[in-house]
Scaffold this active site. Sequence first.
Site, PDB file in Angstrom:
ATOM      1  N   THR A 117       0.851  -1.202   0.000  1.00  0.00           N
ATOM      2  CA  THR A 117       0.000   0.000   0.000  1.00  0.00           C
ATOM      3  C   THR A 117       0.887   1.254   0.000  1.00  0.00           C
ATOM      4  O   THR A 117       2.017   1.241   0.497  1.00  0.00           O
ATOM      5  CB  THR A 117      -0.932   0.042   1.229  1.00  0.00           C
ATOM      6  OG1 THR A 117      -0.154   0.195   2.413  1.00  0.00           O
ATOM      7  CG2 THR A 117      -1.796  -1.213   1.333  1.00  0.00           C
ATOM      8  N   TYR A 127      -0.484  10.619  15.391  1.00  0.00           N
ATOM      9  CA  TYR A 127       0.493   9.793  14.666  1.00  0.00           C
ATOM     10  C   TYR A 127       1.119   8.757  15.604  1.00  0.00           C
ATOM     11  O   TYR A 127       1.153   7.565  15.291  1.00  0.00           O
ATOM     12  CB  TYR A 127       1.569  10.693  14.060  1.00  0.00           C
ATOM     13  CG  TYR A 127       2.555   9.989  13.158  1.00  0.00           C
ATOM     14  CD1 TYR A 127       2.178   9.541  11.897  1.00  0.00           C
ATOM     15  CD2 TYR A 127       3.874   9.782  13.560  1.00  0.00           C
ATOM     16  CE1 TYR A 127       3.095   8.901  11.055  1.00  0.00           C
ATOM     17  CE2 TYR A 127       4.798   9.159  12.728  1.00  0.00           C
ATOM     18  CZ  TYR A 127       4.399   8.721  11.473  1.00  0.00           C
ATOM     19  OH  TYR A 127       5.307   8.092  10.643  1.00  0.00           O
TER      20      TYR A 127
HETATM   21  N1  LIG Z   1       9.720   8.982   6.256  1.00  0.00           N
HETATM   22  C1  LIG Z   1       9.992   8.722   7.516  1.00  0.00           C
HETATM   23  O1  LIG Z   1      10.917   9.310   8.120  1.00  0.00           O
HETATM   24  C2  LIG Z   1       9.168   7.706   8.261  1.00  0.00           C
HETATM   25  C3  LIG Z   1       9.531   7.415   9.590  1.00  0.00           C
HETATM   26  C4  LIG Z   1       8.783   6.481  10.300  1.00  0.00           C
HETATM   27  C5  LIG Z   1       7.720   5.840   9.667  1.00  0.00           C
HETATM   28  N2  LIG Z   1       7.385   6.150   8.380  1.00  0.00           N
HETATM   29  C6  LIG Z   1       6.233   5.470   7.768  1.00  0.00           C
HETATM   30  O2  LIG Z   1       6.598   4.971   6.494  1.00  0.00           O
HETATM   31  C7  LIG Z   1       5.422   4.796   5.709  1.00  0.00           C
HETATM   32  C8  LIG Z   1       5.659   5.310   4.299  1.00  0.00           C
HETATM   33  O3  LIG Z   1       5.776   6.722   4.333  1.00  0.00           O
HETATM   34  P1  LIG Z   1       6.832   7.533   3.470  1.00  0.00           P
HETATM   35  O4  LIG Z   1       7.820   8.079   4.418  1.00  0.00           O
HETATM   36  O5  LIG Z   1       7.312   6.715   2.338  1.00  0.00           O
HETATM   37  O6  LIG Z   1       5.933   8.771   2.993  1.00  0.00           O
HETATM   38  P2  LIG Z   1       5.281   9.118   1.572  1.00  0.00           P
HETATM   39  O7  LIG Z   1       6.302   9.244   0.517  1.00  0.00           O
HETATM   40  O8  LIG Z   1       4.382  10.276   1.862  1.00  0.00           O
HETATM   41  O9  LIG Z   1       4.404   7.843   1.240  1.00  0.00           O
HETATM   42  C9  LIG Z   1       3.176   7.594   1.848  1.00  0.00           C
HETATM   43  C10 LIG Z   1       2.325   6.793   0.886  1.00  0.00           C
HETATM   44  O10 LIG Z   1       1.040   6.566   1.507  1.00  0.00           O
HETATM   45  C11 LIG Z   1       0.040   6.960   0.579  1.00  0.00           C
HETATM   46  N3  LIG Z   1      -1.199   7.386   1.215  1.00  0.00           N
HETATM   47  C12 LIG Z   1      -1.373   8.408   2.094  1.00  0.00           C
HETATM   48  N4  LIG Z   1      -2.680   8.519   2.398  1.00  0.00           N
HETATM   49  C13 LIG Z   1      -3.331   7.564   1.689  1.00  0.00           C
HETATM   50  C14 LIG Z   1      -4.681   7.197   1.560  1.00  0.00           C
HETATM   51  N5  LIG Z   1      -5.658   7.852   2.208  1.00  0.00           N
HETATM   52  N6  LIG Z   1      -4.993   6.155   0.757  1.00  0.00           N
HETATM   53  C15 LIG Z   1      -4.036   5.508   0.066  1.00  0.00           C
HETATM   54  N7  LIG Z   1      -2.733   5.816   0.139  1.00  0.00           N
HETATM   55  C16 LIG Z   1      -2.394   6.845   0.942  1.00  0.00           C
HETATM   56  C17 LIG Z   1       0.666   8.127  -0.185  1.00  0.00           C
HETATM   57  O11 LIG Z   1      -0.063   8.384  -1.366  1.00  0.00           O
HETATM   58  P3  LIG Z   1      -0.007   9.847  -2.068  1.00  0.00           P
HETATM   59  O12 LIG Z   1       1.293   9.927  -2.781  1.00  0.00           O
HETATM   60  O13 LIG Z   1      -1.203   9.800  -2.966  1.00  0.00           O
HETATM   61  O14 LIG Z   1      -0.125  10.873  -0.970  1.00  0.00           O
HETATM   62  C18 LIG Z   1       2.054   7.562  -0.427  1.00  0.00           C
HETATM   63  O15 LIG Z   1       2.045   6.665  -1.503  1.00  0.00           O
HETATM   64  C19 LIG Z   1       4.296   5.515   6.460  1.00  0.00           C
HETATM   65  O16 LIG Z   1       3.487   4.559   7.125  1.00  0.00           O
HETATM   66  C20 LIG Z   1       5.053   6.364   7.472  1.00  0.00           C
HETATM   67  O17 LIG Z   1       4.294   6.646   8.623  1.00  0.00           O
HETATM   68  C21 LIG Z   1       8.092   7.076   7.664  1.00  0.00           C
END
Ligand SMILES: NC(=O)c1ccc[n+]([C@@H]2O[C@H](COP(=O)([O-])OP(=O)(O)OC[C@H]3O[C@@H](n4cnc5c(N)ncnc54)[C@H](OP(=O)(O)O)[C@@H]3O)[C@@H](O)[C@H]2O)c1
Length: 273
Positions: free
Chosen positions: A10, A164
């Site tokens: 996802t 969060y």
């Molecule tokens: N980056 C960090 O430092 C970090 C640290 C700890 C945990 N995480 C976790 O890692 C995971 C991935 O995040 P990321 O850092 O790769 O951020 P990201 O680039 O913003 O990716 C998040 C993804 O989730 C999708 N998404 C958000 N809302 C959605 C919805 N309502 N329905 C379907 N898809 C949705 C986004 O789609 P859109 O592109 O359409 O918005 C995007 O594809 C998340 O669970 C985040 O909490 C990240």
Amino acid sequence: MLEGKTCLVTGANSGLGRETALALAQMKANVVMVCRNKGRGDAARREISKESGNESVDLLLCDLSSLAEVRTLAAEVRNRYGKLHVLVNNAGVFSFSGKTDDGFETTLAVDYLAPFLLTNLLLDLLKTSAPSRVVNVSSVAHFSGHIDLAGMEKNETPSGWGGYSNSKLALVMFTYELARRLQGTGVTANCLHPGGVATNIWKVPTALTRPFLKSAKEGAETEIYLASSPEVEGVSGKYFENKKEKKSSDESYDESKARELWDATSKIVGLSA
Ligand SMILES: NC(=O)c1ccc[n+]([C@@H]2O[C@H](COP(=O)([O-])OP(=O)(O)OC[C@H]3O[C@@H](n4cnc5c(N)ncnc54)[C@H](OP(=O)(O)O)[C@@H]3O)[C@@H](O)[C@H]2O)c1
């Protein structure tokens, strides 16, 4: 080891999810990308297919903030594929305000309620496809989270950091409870913190913070490891960081609270407990 296996990711159009989908496609898996936006999803699907040389990369559209759309997604996966070997619940948001159309706080809905419901609706498929894996992308933020069952039942939950961190703690506790319930089925469930990663989730200007953050490729390593590595075959109910098992927060190990959380969440999303 993933050749010909069906793997769903996802939030696969950007950040960690995109890197994970690409890595699984490079391992010759049949990759199912779940994205909410057709344009962004199609563009990422084409790039991943081209870069990996794997034509078996599909896109399913789902806005995970809608429980009805999560149900439709699960039905579509069941009908189209009939099997599922890896489910990576990666999508996440960090919302400062706002409710979903269902009336839930947005971060709780996307980061916890959606993976809870989707996983439960796909459990029989995962079991008949075993050995299979569930990988939940949590965060080190869960250490400052707290489970307020009364608040959840009254639908009074915070946004911002509180929303969060609570959602990411709920996801860890869901992972552990799921692993307990799946013992002996051949389905494993683990969760992880990817590190601080420069992705779209951080709305703050990243020019300042980027030097201190991992790239998406580096950040995705632990979720790719949990989804695919033979080293973690049979390992279940654990929290990982940098591809190593780590201790999660004290509250996350409260088994009776995890059972209560499971029951309360089942009610909220409309599953029988
Ligand atoms: N980056 C960090 O430092 C970090 C640290 C700890 C945990 N995480 C976790 O890692 C995971 C991935 O995040 P990321 O850092 O790769 O951020 P990201 O680039 O913003 O990716 C998040 C993804 O989730 C999708 N998404 C958000 N809302 C959605 C919805 N309502 N329905 C379907 N898809 C949705 C986004 O789609 P859109 O592109 O359409 O918005 C995007 O594809 C998340 O669970 C985040 O909490 C990240």
